[in-house]
Design an enzyme around this catalytic site. Structure first.
Site, PDB file in Angstrom:
ATOM      1  N   HIS A   1      10.156  -2.408  -7.523  1.00  0.00           N
ATOM      2  CA  HIS A   1       9.552  -3.611  -6.937  1.00  0.00           C
ATOM      3  C   HIS A   1       8.152  -3.684  -7.499  1.00  0.00           C
ATOM      4  O   HIS A   1       7.405  -2.720  -7.395  1.00  0.00           O
ATOM      5  CB  HIS A   1       9.352  -3.494  -5.431  1.00  0.00           C
ATOM      6  CG  HIS A   1      10.537  -3.060  -4.664  1.00  0.00           C
ATOM      7  ND1 HIS A   1      11.785  -3.556  -4.867  1.00  0.00           N
ATOM      8  CD2 HIS A   1      10.639  -2.162  -3.653  1.00  0.00           C
ATOM      9  CE1 HIS A   1      12.608  -2.990  -4.011  1.00  0.00           C
ATOM     10  NE2 HIS A   1      11.947  -2.130  -3.276  1.00  0.00           N
TER      11      HIS A   1
ATOM     12  N   GLU B   1       8.113 -16.306  -7.646  1.00  0.00           N
ATOM     13  CA  GLU B   1       8.276 -16.958  -6.348  1.00  0.00           C
ATOM     14  C   GLU B   1       6.952 -16.860  -5.621  1.00  0.00           C
ATOM     15  O   GLU B   1       6.325 -15.804  -5.566  1.00  0.00           O
ATOM     16  CB  GLU B   1       9.360 -16.278  -5.524  1.00  0.00           C
ATOM     17  CG  GLU B   1       9.640 -16.982  -4.211  1.00  0.00           C
ATOM     18  CD  GLU B   1       9.062 -16.297  -2.991  1.00  0.00           C
ATOM     19  OE1 GLU B   1       8.951 -16.975  -1.951  1.00  0.00           O
ATOM     20  OE2 GLU B   1       8.701 -15.113  -3.058  1.00  0.00           O
TER      21      GLU B   1
ATOM     22  N   ASP C   1       8.399  -9.423  -9.276  1.00  0.00           N
ATOM     23  CA  ASP C   1       9.286  -8.918  -8.246  1.00  0.00           C
ATOM     24  C   ASP C   1      10.149  -7.723  -8.619  1.00  0.00           C
ATOM     25  O   ASP C   1      10.176  -6.737  -7.920  1.00  0.00           O
ATOM     26  CB  ASP C   1      10.205 -10.024  -7.733  1.00  0.00           C
ATOM     27  CG  ASP C   1      10.275  -9.977  -6.241  1.00  0.00           C
ATOM     28  OD1 ASP C   1       9.221 -10.026  -5.625  1.00  0.00           O
ATOM     29  OD2 ASP C   1      11.377  -9.848  -5.722  1.00  0.00           O
TER      30      ASP C   1
ATOM     31  N   ARG D   1     -14.582   6.337  -5.015  1.00  0.00           N
ATOM     32  CA  ARG D   1     -15.887   5.708  -5.112  1.00  0.00           C
ATOM     33  C   ARG D   1     -16.584   6.051  -6.421  1.00  0.00           C
ATOM     34  O   ARG D   1     -17.544   5.416  -6.805  1.00  0.00           O
ATOM     35  CB  ARG D   1     -16.779   6.143  -3.927  1.00  0.00           C
ATOM     36  CG  ARG D   1     -16.173   5.845  -2.557  1.00  0.00           C
ATOM     37  CD  ARG D   1     -15.926   4.371  -2.361  1.00  0.00           C
ATOM     38  NE  ARG D   1     -17.139   3.590  -2.366  1.00  0.00           N
ATOM     39  CZ  ARG D   1     -17.828   3.250  -1.293  1.00  0.00           C
ATOM     40  NH1 ARG D   1     -17.428   3.620  -0.106  1.00  0.00           N
ATOM     41  NH2 ARG D   1     -18.923   2.534  -1.401  1.00  0.00           N
TER      42      ARG D   1
ATOM     43  N   LYS E   1       0.898  -9.628  -4.553  1.00  0.00           N
ATOM     44  CA  LYS E   1       1.155  -9.222  -5.949  1.00  0.00           C
ATOM     45  C   LYS E   1       1.399 -10.443  -6.828  1.00  0.00           C
ATOM     46  O   LYS E   1       0.798 -10.589  -7.891  1.00  0.00           O
ATOM     47  CB  LYS E   1       2.382  -8.296  -6.031  1.00  0.00           C
ATOM     48  CG  LYS E   1       2.246  -6.993  -5.277  1.00  0.00           C
ATOM     49  CD  LYS E   1       3.430  -6.081  -5.498  1.00  0.00           C
ATOM     50  CE  LYS E   1       4.736  -6.569  -4.901  1.00  0.00           C
ATOM     51  NZ  LYS E   1       4.809  -6.468  -3.436  1.00  0.00           N
TER      52      LYS E   1
END
Lengths: 89, 323
Positions: free
Chosen positions: B150, B213, B189, B254, B171
């Site tokens: 995915h 999509e 996707d 960081r 995403k």
């Protein structure tokens, strides 16, 4: 995490509108839901992924659910598939 | 090291599919058509010289057995009866198929055994060396394991950027933003990743290619909407960014000194965990992440350079005499 194998049993298979219903249900839950055929794996919350499975009638689908409301999510998705997405055939 | 979650698929190839794939090598089925559904499981080939000499334990039935001029000349030294004795135990091993090169006429016994045991006997008019090169090359990629994940794969400045994260984290929206800024979509996707040696190549599943999509818009075709330069059929996966909702006590990097990697099909790929929160322009952050990766490859490591300068300053301060 829980998993279960369900077979697509409606005549048209996992077509566009059926997939949309499935995705809508999966999105009502917090749990992550994935669907796996022997060809590929898709996120049940995303319509493109579910469509790409191109799961025809009689395709075995492994449903994997992981999250706080996993039991309810699995039960509703399983019911939808076994109910032939409410299509009656 | 973290491992990228997904479904690993091992593609299979029957002799029938193999023959169709290699129409360029002019491969024909000469005998043993009944066994065309046998599967070729290994991308490597074998020349069964030792087996012809009577040593059978080193034969790999799952590999294509190449019979070239050497093997056929050797067989032709023997009488028909002896050839049968030599070949029979090899056929009994359940060979996926034999491939006879250079357009050599097959000895009669070879044809008889192929028919009798339903072992495909293929012939090519090309030389063994050429056949071996091409067959190995194509089988290596066709039989390479595929990981289906995915995520969204975008080519950013020529680097394959794989964006992962939970559903509805944004995403696809980030990818669309990147496309508008001139980068290229490979897949939205579902991404299929193949490993060949030290490279990971990402593509879209056939049905999905160039589609996206977006909530509220539905399915759109990026190639039609943005033109051919906004898409790319494949790219090497070189950076993985995981998006997650900002957590107050999240342990985010960081300094940028720790170089994390994620394992994809056994290969380590640079990995970043990026928190999403209002006011954080994810697209720009993703672009900068790729720029920084490219810079590091040129030997310029901003975080390390900075800490080196800090170190020098600390050392200089220690040496200064007390006032």
């Amino acid at each position: 995490m829980i998993r279960k194998e369900v077979t697509v049993c409606n005549r048209l298979g996992l077509h566009a509108r059926a997939a949309a219903k499935l995705v809508q249900i999966a999105n009502q839950f917090q749990a992550q839901v994935s669907l796996t055929t022997n060809q590929m794996c898709a996120d049940a919350k995303s319509i493109l992924g579910v469509l790409t499975l191109a799961a025809a009638k009689d395709t075995p689908l492994i449903i994997e659910v992981d999250g706080p409301d996993e039991a309810e999510a699995l039960s509703q998705i399983e019911h939808l598939i076994q109910d032939r997405f409410g299509e009656g055939e | 090291m973290k491992t990228l979650a997904g479904q690993e698929i091992h593609p299979r190839m029957s002799v029938h599919q193999f023959v169709d794939l290699f129409s360029s090598l002019r491969i024909h089925v000469t005998a043993g058509r009944g066994g065309l559904d046998r599967e070729i499981e290994s991308p490597r080939i074998q020349k069964p010289g030792l087996a012809l000499a009577g040593v059978h334990e080193y034969i790999h039935p799952e590999r294509i057995q190449i019979l070239g001029e050497t093997e056929i000349s050797y067989l032709n030294r023997w009488s028909g009866e002896d050839r049968l004795k030599i070949l029979q135990p090899i056929f009994e091993r359940g060979i996926c198929c034999f491939l006879l090169t250079k357009g050599l006429p097959p000895p009669e016994e070879l044809v008889t055994l192929a028919e009798g045991t339903d072992t495909p006997l293929l012939t090519s008019t090309e030389k063994s060396s050429l056949v071996i090169n091409q067959v190995t090359d194509v089988l290596m990629s066709a039989l390479a394991p595929v990981l289906s994940v995915h995520g969204v794969l975008v080519d950013v400045y020529g680097v394959g950027l794989l964006i992962i994260g939970r559903g509805s984290i944004g995403k696809s929206e980030s990818a669309l933003d990147l496309i508008v800024r001139g980068h290229r979509l490979v897949s939205d996707d579902v991404v299929e990743i193949r490993r060949q040696a030290d490279h990971l190549t990402g593509t879209a599943p056939e049905l999905l290619r160039y589609h996206m999509e977006l909530r509220g818009l539905g399915i759109i075709n990026i190639k039609e909407l943005f033109g051919v330069v906004a898409t790319r059929s494949q790219v090497e996966v070189e950076l993985v960014v995981e998006l997650e909702h900002w957590q107050e006590n999240g342990n985010y990097d960081r300094l940028g000194l720790d170089e994390l990697t994620i394992s994809i099909l056994g290969l380590p790929v640079p990995y970043l965990l990026m928190p999403v929160a209002p006011g954080r322009n994810i697209t720009i952050l993703l672009e900068v992440a790729v720029r920084n990766l490219l810079l590091k490859r040129k030997g310029i490591h901003s975080a390390k350079d900075f800490t080196r300068r800090l170190q020098q300053m600390l050392e200089a301060n220690v040496d200064e005499p007390e006032p």
